[in-house]
Design an enzyme around this catalytic site. Structure first.
Site, PDB file in Angstrom:
ATOM      1  CB  CYS A  79      -0.944   0.239   1.151  1.00  9.36           C
ATOM      2  SG  CYS A  79      -1.707   1.152   1.016  1.00  9.36           S
ATOM      3  CG  HIS A 167      -4.200  -3.280   2.985  1.00 10.87           C
ATOM      4  ND1 HIS A 167      -3.337  -2.616   3.898  1.00 10.87           N
ATOM      5  CD2 HIS A 167      -4.556  -2.311   2.895  1.00 10.87           C
ATOM      6  CE1 HIS A 167      -2.740  -1.515   4.255  1.00 10.87           C
ATOM      7  NE2 HIS A 167      -3.383  -1.429   2.896  1.00 10.87           N
ATOM      8  CD  GLU A 169      -1.314  -6.132   5.588  1.00  7.92           C
ATOM      9  OE1 GLU A 169      -1.351  -4.703   5.672  1.00  7.92           O
ATOM     10  OE2 GLU A 169      -1.369  -6.385   4.546  1.00  7.92           O
TER      11      GLU A 169
END
Length: 510
Positions: A79, A167, A169
């Site tokens: 990002c 993202h 994660e």
């Protein structure tokens, strides 16, 4: 520990989730703020740049010298990290026409790229940004796109440098863990040897080196974190560990006696201290959540000062602080992430208390704590116990605290938790509890009007406490529990069920 990964924190609220995903791959990683002096690039085999609430186009955009990393070590930008590697190296980043937030699907994937091995077109990813990469620098190559984001991922030719606008994660990125594995294992060739057994061995050795022959006093709560911390410390220093379990008057029903009994036969030196009056006095008249947390923290320290003074030559205070506690109280190692709320066991000790702090679990997550406990042979029933907040029922009673409110909520909570166990639902819930609301509602009982308290029930599923979804408990179960609460707890005439997730809500109401 030689195969370490560095995660540079630029202030994202989900930086810690990158660490979670990395550790799920049995790879050890550390988070450090981008502006910290506590790390050396030479100590790490790969580097990940986190997201950030800042814009790379802003005057105060976080920046760092990457000359020791870029083109020399495997590097992944996420990002803000992706925008940073584009903007500051000759590319163009501009404001998006619309804010790109939420689920998206990859419309183009370069499956020859090592980063996207095994990732198909259509894979769902999670976007959260207001800027977008308009033009890539020279020698940068686009390797993935979505319908709205052309440069959703790119690589730098002749470098082990990759970047992704989404993202990986976050759980909503369905192949996020695979992408991280592709980068760390296939590109960076980091060893997957971060296991519970290795953590236990390394932590015990670290405690021995740090504490030596000094005496340590530990605050037990009966929960998973403090119990695992106690067993780790006991393995390291044995009889020099003194455990104290404090009844702050805000525990669940019969928990003080139950916890003391729980530790019988575990080989731990445990002392029970009933400090209910001290905590209730400290909380008298307080209704602000932060004020209550700080009052509990202060009383907690005062009790421990008394108990520590009674132990001859004690030098250390041990706590079961885990990573989410630290992240939500202050950013990792003092970085730029915003504070969500303070935790009663985070932030150090006052000057008058001459004890040093040892926190063996400070950098690991709840599921990692459980795995470490399992590797040490701790009772599975104890390890499966739901998390319970350090401030106890004080942050589940909205408004001021009284003994009557505590007793009322203890009864409600007992009915709810016991009901989950009786219906076989307890182990499918990560955390559950009841909240006493500062409102009264009109009801009818026995053809008479009532004006009594309302309570909210909360049950969530999670793996780390950083994100959580509400649990869709069976309607029949909720109906049964509601009836039992209203029929058996005097003063309650209404029960509601909380169906908000984290984010935007937190798990606890205060």
């Amino acid at each position: 520990m030689q195969q370490k990964v560095l995660i540079l924190d630029f202030g994202s609220q989900v930086t810690q989730l990158i660490a979670r995903r990395v550790r799920e791959l049995n790879i050890y990683c550390e988070i450090h703020p981008y502006n910290s002096e506590k790390f050396n690039f030479a100590d790490y085999k790969a580097v990940i740049l986190s997201g950030s609430p800042h814009s790379v186009r802003g005057e105060e955009a976080p920046s760092i010298d990457l000359s020791e990393v870029k083109g020399k070590k495997p590097l992944l930008g996420i990002c803000y990290g992706a925008q940073y590697l584009a903007h500051f190296f000759g590319g163009e980043v501009g404001a998006s026409n619309t804010r790109e937030y939420g689920r998206a699907n990859l419309s183009f994937v370069d499956q020859k790229s090592p980063l996207f091995q095994g990732i198909d077109i259509g894979s769902q990813v999670w976007m959260s940004h207001s800027d977008t990469i308009l033009n890539l620098p020279k020698n940068y190559k686009c390797i993935a796109s979505t319908h709205d984001v052309e440069n959703a991922a790119y690589c730098i030719e002749n470098e082990d440098t990759f970047a992704i606008q989404f993202h990986p994660e976050v759980y909503h990125s369905k192949d996020g863990t695979q992408i991280l594995k592709n980068f760390l294992v296939d590109v960076a060739e980091v060893s997957q040897d971060w296991t519970p057994d290795n953590f236990v061995d390394a932590t015990v050795a670290e405690i021995k080196e740090k504490v030596g022959n000094d005496k340590v006093v530990l605050g037990l709560s009966g929960g998973v974190d403090s119990t695992v911390a106690a067993v780790l410390l006991n393995k390291a220093i044995g009889k020099n560990l003194y455990c104290v379990f404090v009844n702050n008057g805000l525990l669940r029903k019969n928990e003080f006696e139950g916890v003391l009994k729980q530790y019988e036969g575990m080989g731990l030196n445990v002392k029970g201290v009933d400090a209910t009056d001290r905590f209730m006095t400290a909380l008298a008249g307080l209704s602000d959540p932060e004020a209550k947390r700080k009052a509990i923290g202060k009383a907690f320290i005062e009790v421990f000062d008394v108990e520590a003074t009674a132990i001859e030559d004690v030098k250390w205070l041990a706590q079961g602080t885990i990573y989410p506690d630290v992240i939500e109280s202050v950013s990792a190692d003092g970085g730029p992430s915003a504070t969500i709320k303070s935790h009663h066991n985070v932030g150090g000790l006052p000057d008058f208390m001459k004890l040093k702090i040892v926190e063996p679990l400070r950098m690991i997550f709840k599921d990692e704590v459980r795995r470490a406990g399992k590797s040490m042979g701790i009772d599975p029933e104890l390890l499966g116990r739901h998390p319970f907040p350090g401030p106890g029922l004080a942050i589940r009673i909205l408004g001021d605290i009284t003994a009557e409110k505590v007793a009322m909520l203890q009864e409600v909570d007992a009915i709810f938790i016991n009901g989950l166990k009786e219906h076989g639902l307890y182990n499918s819930v990560w955390q559950a509890g009841a909240i006493l609301l500062p409102v009264q509602s009109v009801g009818v009982m026995g053809d008479e009007r009532t004006y009594e308290k309302a309570v909210a029930l909360r049950a969530v599923e999670s793996t780390d406490g950083m994100t959580a979804d509400w649990v869709d408990l069976p309607y029949e179960f909720l109906q049964d529990i509601s009836n039992k609460i209203i029929n058996h707890v005097k003063g309650v005439n209404r029960v509601v069920y909380d169906i908000s997730s984290k984010p935007p809500a937190t798990i606890e109401w205060e």
